[in-house]
Design a protein around this motif. Sequence first.
Motif, PDB file in Angstrom:
ATOM      1  N   ARG A 178     -12.811  91.476  31.095  1.00  0.00           N
ATOM      2  CA  ARG A 178     -12.207  92.047  30.078  1.00  0.00           C
ATOM      3  C   ARG A 178     -12.738  93.197  29.421  1.00  0.00           C
ATOM      4  NH1 ARG A 178     -10.988  88.643  25.119  1.00  0.00           N
ATOM      5  NH2 ARG A 178     -13.077  89.405  24.926  1.00  0.00           N
ATOM      6  N   ASP A 179     -13.797  92.995  28.905  1.00  0.00           N
ATOM      7  CA  ASP A 179     -14.745  93.900  27.944  1.00  0.00           C
ATOM      8  C   ASP A 179     -15.045  95.106  28.908  1.00  0.00           C
ATOM      9  OD1 ASP A 179     -14.344  92.155  26.156  1.00  0.00           O
ATOM     10  OD2 ASP A 179     -16.490  91.452  26.132  1.00  0.00           O
ATOM     11  N   ALA A 180     -15.331  94.793  30.231  1.00  0.00           N
ATOM     12  CA  ALA A 180     -15.853  95.996  31.237  1.00  0.00           C
ATOM     13  C   ALA A 180     -14.303  96.740  31.338  1.00  0.00           C
ATOM     14  CB  ALA A 180     -16.178  95.438  32.460  1.00  0.00           C
ATOM     15  N   LEU A 181     -13.323  96.352  31.533  1.00  0.00           N
ATOM     16  CA  LEU A 181     -12.022  96.885  31.720  1.00  0.00           C
ATOM     17  C   LEU A 181     -11.720  97.542  30.536  1.00  0.00           C
ATOM     18  CD1 LEU A 181     -10.038  93.999  33.689  1.00  0.00           C
ATOM     19  CD2 LEU A 181     -10.587  96.391  34.447  1.00  0.00           C
ATOM     20  N   ASN A 224      -4.598  98.484  27.744  1.00  0.00           N
ATOM     21  CA  ASN A 224      -4.406  98.845  29.305  1.00  0.00           C
ATOM     22  C   ASN A 224      -3.865  97.807  29.921  1.00  0.00           C
ATOM     23  OD1 ASN A 224      -6.378  98.080  31.338  1.00  0.00           O
ATOM     24  ND2 ASN A 224      -7.484  98.662  29.132  1.00  0.00           N
ATOM     25  N   TRP A 225      -3.096  97.814  31.157  1.00  0.00           N
ATOM     26  CA  TRP A 225      -2.205  96.778  31.886  1.00  0.00           C
ATOM     27  C   TRP A 225      -3.414  95.693  32.429  1.00  0.00           C
ATOM     28  CZ3 TRP A 225       2.298  99.165  34.859  1.00  0.00           C
ATOM     29  CH2 TRP A 225       3.312  99.940  34.085  1.00  0.00           C
ATOM     30  N   ASN A 226      -4.577  96.239  32.812  1.00  0.00           N
ATOM     31  CA  ASN A 226      -5.725  95.383  33.426  1.00  0.00           C
ATOM     32  C   ASN A 226      -6.388  94.588  32.269  1.00  0.00           C
ATOM     33  OD1 ASN A 226      -5.263  96.386  36.067  1.00  0.00           O
ATOM     34  ND2 ASN A 226      -6.836  97.880  36.040  1.00  0.00           N
ATOM     35  N   SER A 227      -6.511  95.127  31.153  1.00  0.00           N
ATOM     36  CA  SER A 227      -7.118  94.260  30.041  1.00  0.00           C
ATOM     37  C   SER A 227      -5.988  93.147  29.504  1.00  0.00           C
ATOM     38  CB  SER A 227      -7.630  95.127  28.786  1.00  0.00           C
ATOM     39  OG  SER A 227      -8.661  96.014  29.343  1.00  0.00           O
ATOM     40  N   ILE A 228      -4.639  93.860  29.558  1.00  0.00           N
ATOM     41  CA  ILE A 228      -3.736  92.743  29.040  1.00  0.00           C
ATOM     42  C   ILE A 228      -3.445  91.558  30.078  1.00  0.00           C
ATOM     43  CG2 ILE A 228      -1.164  92.680  29.169  1.00  0.00           C
ATOM     44  CD1 ILE A 228      -1.046  95.596  27.915  1.00  0.00           C
ATOM     45  N   PHE A 229      -3.966  91.999  31.546  1.00  0.00           N
ATOM     46  CA  PHE A 229      -3.665  90.756  32.439  1.00  0.00           C
ATOM     47  C   PHE A 229      -4.737  89.850  32.321  1.00  0.00           C
ATOM     48  CE2 PHE A 229      -5.299  89.050  36.510  1.00  0.00           C
ATOM     49  CZ  PHE A 229      -4.179  88.571  37.015  1.00  0.00           C
ATOM     50  N   VAL A 230      -6.040  90.483  32.189  1.00  0.00           N
ATOM     51  CA  VAL A 230      -7.314  89.338  31.953  1.00  0.00           C
ATOM     52  C   VAL A 230      -7.205  88.629  30.619  1.00  0.00           C
ATOM     53  CG1 VAL A 230      -9.583  89.224  31.921  1.00  0.00           C
ATOM     54  CG2 VAL A 230      -8.756  90.714  33.512  1.00  0.00           C
ATOM     55  N   SER A 231      -6.706  89.332  29.649  1.00  0.00           N
ATOM     56  CA  SER A 231      -6.547  88.481  28.276  1.00  0.00           C
ATOM     57  C   SER A 231      -5.630  87.417  28.423  1.00  0.00           C
ATOM     58  CB  SER A 231      -5.773  89.724  27.329  1.00  0.00           C
ATOM     59  OG  SER A 231      -6.793  90.587  26.960  1.00  0.00           O
ATOM     60  N   GLY A 232      -4.508  87.625  29.459  1.00  0.00           N
ATOM     61  CA  GLY A 232      -3.593  86.375  29.760  1.00  0.00           C
ATOM     62  C   GLY A 232      -4.312  85.324  30.366  1.00  0.00           C
ATOM     63  N   LEU A 233      -5.136  85.577  31.115  1.00  0.00           N
ATOM     64  CA  LEU A 233      -6.039  84.629  31.875  1.00  0.00           C
ATOM     65  C   LEU A 233      -6.704  83.817  30.939  1.00  0.00           C
ATOM     66  CD1 LEU A 233      -7.288  86.256  35.215  1.00  0.00           C
ATOM     67  CD2 LEU A 233      -5.106  85.279  34.696  1.00  0.00           C
ATOM     68  N   LEU A 234      -6.915  84.528  29.750  1.00  0.00           N
ATOM     69  CA  LEU A 234      -7.974  83.693  28.697  1.00  0.00           C
ATOM     70  C   LEU A 234      -6.980  82.872  27.675  1.00  0.00           C
ATOM     71  CD1 LEU A 234     -10.507  86.683  27.913  1.00  0.00           C
ATOM     72  CD2 LEU A 234     -11.015  84.087  28.506  1.00  0.00           C
ATOM     73  N   ASP A 235      -5.839  82.737  27.996  1.00  0.00           N
ATOM     74  CA  ASP A 235      -4.833  81.931  27.226  1.00  0.00           C
ATOM     75  C   ASP A 235      -5.215  80.432  27.574  1.00  0.00           C
ATOM     76  OD1 ASP A 235      -2.675  81.022  25.720  1.00  0.00           O
ATOM     77  OD2 ASP A 235      -1.236  81.270  27.373  1.00  0.00           O
ATOM     78  N   PRO A 236      -5.606  79.558  26.536  1.00  0.00           N
ATOM     79  CA  PRO A 236      -6.385  78.473  26.931  1.00  0.00           C
ATOM     80  C   PRO A 236      -5.191  77.469  28.179  1.00  0.00           C
ATOM     81  CG  PRO A 236      -6.150  78.683  24.550  1.00  0.00           C
ATOM     82  CD  PRO A 236      -5.513  79.746  25.385  1.00  0.00           C
TER      83      PRO A 236
END
Length: 288
Positions: A242-245, A254-266
């Motif tokens: 996420r940080d690299a994106l 951006n949509w890619n960071s939004i995606f990975v942030s969603g994977l970090l949802d517990p």
Amino acid sequence: MNKVQLPPYDDSIAFENLSKNERLGSYPHLKDSVCPVQTSYAQYTIVKGTPTLVKGQAISDAVADFMKGHYASPPAELFYITEMRDSTEHLSCPMCGSMHSGTLDHYLPQNKFPIFAVFSKNLVPACKCNSKRKETLLGLAPGERVLHPYFDECLGERLVRAHFEDFGEVPKVSLALMVSNTHPHYSAISFHVRSIVQRSAIVKYLADRWSSLFRKPSRVVRAFAANIATQADVQALLEAERDALDDLHKGKNNWNSIFVSGLLDPPVLAWLAGRLSLPGRAPDDPLG
Ligand SMILES: [Zn+2]
């Protein structure tokens, strides 16, 4: 959605030069508008484009039409319009966060605010979300407005993430805000996400990314080519991704960071960790 640097152009000088160009059809009609235009530009900048505070001075219908014509087909004095269009195409869309821009959008719509039709600080890079937005600007409740990519510092914060449910190959996807309702700009952020981001193709994009991840994890997160033993390791890899994106796309929404942030949802993180550490799983096998 993304915070971007203010355009560096001197709009007041550019407009004055434009008004003096005898070769243009707008000559000499713009001459009497130089003062109101320059005053309006300065006031817009002082109130940071806030729609409820901007006091664009009146201009005649004829001048408004000339201004709109010059925006559509910029003469040399307005070189920056072409420059802004060309130089922002590869950037993440400041309005919705998609992976490219490609056009310019009037933050204050030019039909309602023709005096700002060629004002660089009112011209924001955007993607196709521009045509879906149309003239959307303000909501009904106090504080509800579209965020301004040049002036709203909160666009630099992480504002939104994907929300996944039903962890199959085809998930249920929505957007979740990452700021609480005590945030000073909560109403504007919430309105912007509902009326700009949500109406873009983001939900389809996030669902496609999820399906790719599900079928071949390394295609979406390269570190997922191998099995991963613990949830803490999965979390660390996703945070690094996420940080690299964020870095690559120069912002956190951006949509890619939004995606990975969603994977970090517990709940998602726990499910992913369970799949990636399953005994006997071949590396990079589908997650199902
Ligand atoms: Zn967009």
